[in-house]
Design a protein around this motif. Structure first.
Motif, short mmCIF file in Angstrom:
data_model
loop_
_atom_site.label_atom_id
_atom_site.label_comp_id
_atom_site.label_asym_id
_atom_site.label_seq_id
_atom_site.Cartn_x
_atom_site.Cartn_y
_atom_site.Cartn_z
N ALA A 86 77.39 27.95 -66.04
CA ALA A 86 76.04 27.82 -65.48
C ALA A 86 75.77 28.93 -64.47
O ALA A 86 74.67 29.51 -64.43
N TRP A 87 76.79 29.25 -63.66
CA TRP A 87 76.64 30.34 -62.68
C TRP A 87 76.45 31.67 -63.41
O TRP A 87 75.61 32.48 -63.02
N LEU A 88 77.22 31.87 -64.49
CA LEU A 88 77.09 33.11 -65.25
C LEU A 88 75.74 33.19 -65.96
O LEU A 88 75.17 34.28 -66.09
N ASP A 89 75.21 32.04 -66.41
CA ASP A 89 73.87 32.03 -67.02
C ASP A 89 72.82 32.44 -65.99
O ASP A 89 71.85 33.12 -66.31
N ALA A 90 73.02 32.02 -64.74
CA ALA A 90 72.07 32.35 -63.68
C ALA A 90 72.25 33.80 -63.20
O ALA A 90 71.32 34.37 -62.63
N HIS A 91 73.42 34.38 -63.42
CA HIS A 91 73.71 35.76 -63.01
C HIS A 91 74.22 36.54 -64.21
O HIS A 91 75.40 36.91 -64.27
N PRO A 92 73.37 36.83 -65.22
CA PRO A 92 73.85 37.45 -66.45
C PRO A 92 74.39 38.87 -66.28
O PRO A 92 75.19 39.32 -67.09
N GLY A 93 74.00 39.56 -65.25
CA GLY A 93 74.48 40.93 -65.05
C GLY A 93 75.72 41.02 -64.18
O GLY A 93 76.17 42.11 -63.85
N ALA A 94 76.30 39.87 -63.83
CA ALA A 94 77.45 39.85 -62.91
C ALA A 94 78.68 40.45 -63.59
O ALA A 94 78.87 40.33 -64.80
N ALA A 102 82.74 34.79 -56.21
CA ALA A 102 81.98 33.56 -56.03
C ALA A 102 82.86 32.31 -56.18
O ALA A 102 82.47 31.22 -55.79
N ALA A 103 84.06 32.46 -56.74
CA ALA A 103 84.93 31.31 -57.02
C ALA A 103 85.28 30.48 -55.78
O ALA A 103 85.14 29.26 -55.81
N PRO A 104 85.74 31.08 -54.68
CA PRO A 104 86.12 30.25 -53.53
C PRO A 104 84.96 29.44 -52.95
O PRO A 104 85.15 28.33 -52.46
N PHE A 117 84.72 33.91 -67.77
CA PHE A 117 83.83 35.07 -67.80
C PHE A 117 83.90 35.76 -69.16
O PHE A 117 82.87 36.04 -69.79
N TYR A 118 85.11 36.01 -69.64
CA TYR A 118 85.26 36.72 -70.91
C TYR A 118 84.88 35.84 -72.10
O TYR A 118 84.35 36.34 -73.09
N SER A 119 85.10 34.54 -72.00
CA SER A 119 84.65 33.62 -73.06
C SER A 119 83.12 33.58 -73.10
O SER A 119 82.52 33.58 -74.17
N TRP A 120 82.50 33.56 -71.93
CA TRP A 120 81.04 33.55 -71.83
C TRP A 120 80.46 34.83 -72.43
O TRP A 120 79.46 34.78 -73.15
N ARG A 121 81.10 35.97 -72.15
CA ARG A 121 80.63 37.24 -72.71
C ARG A 121 80.72 37.23 -74.24
O ARG A 121 79.78 37.64 -74.92
N LYS A 122 81.84 36.73 -74.78
CA LYS A 122 82.00 36.69 -76.23
C LYS A 122 80.97 35.73 -76.84
O LYS A 122 80.38 36.03 -77.87
N PHE A 123 80.74 34.58 -76.19
CA PHE A 123 79.76 33.61 -76.65
C PHE A 123 78.39 34.24 -76.77
O PHE A 123 77.64 34.00 -77.70
#
Length: 134
Positions: A86-94, A102-104, A117-123
């Protein structure tokens, strides 16, 4: 008349089965006389039949189909992996560096964030390097 005894447990069990008692209902008895140990058998009572209930079985919640793209399935809602996505969807250019930073703040494991992150990119069909924003 004294009950017959045997030198081994297996022999006592075998005698009980030969007498017509089912193997699971042959109970072994131990007879000690000083240093000598002998074994006998006795028929056990069959366990009572389980009580049958007529209650309606609980119906499991229907499985929610997960979206699959490019050979990767989106994580189930409500978990930490889904929160990272969800965070990656909100920040697609991250970048992975920004996601790890942002993890901590969110209580995520840094190494899991990198994997997600890499699974999200492949998806999303993102491969290779991206041009720097700015």
């Amino acid at each position: 008349m004294e009950a017959k005894t045997y030198t081994k447990r297996e022999n006592a069990r075998r005698a009980g089965v030969a007498a017509g008692v089912p193997a699971e209902l042959v109970g072994i008895t131990v007879h000690k006389d000083g240093d000598e140990v002998r074994f006998g058998w006795k028929a056990l009572e069959a366990p009572a039949a389980p009580e049958v209930t007529t209650a309606t079985p609980e119906v499991a919640a229907p499985k929610v189909p997960r979206v699959e793209q490019n050979g990767v399935r989106r994580p189930k809602e409500g978990g930490l992996c889904a929160a990272v996505w969800a965070w990656l969807d909100a920040h697609p250019g991250a970048t992975v560096k920004e996601a790890k930073a942002a993890a901590p703040d969110h209580g995520w494991n840094v190494n899991n964030v990198a994997c997600e992150f890499y699974s999200w990119r492949k998806f999303n069909g993102i491969s290779g390097r991206q041009a720097a924003a700015g």
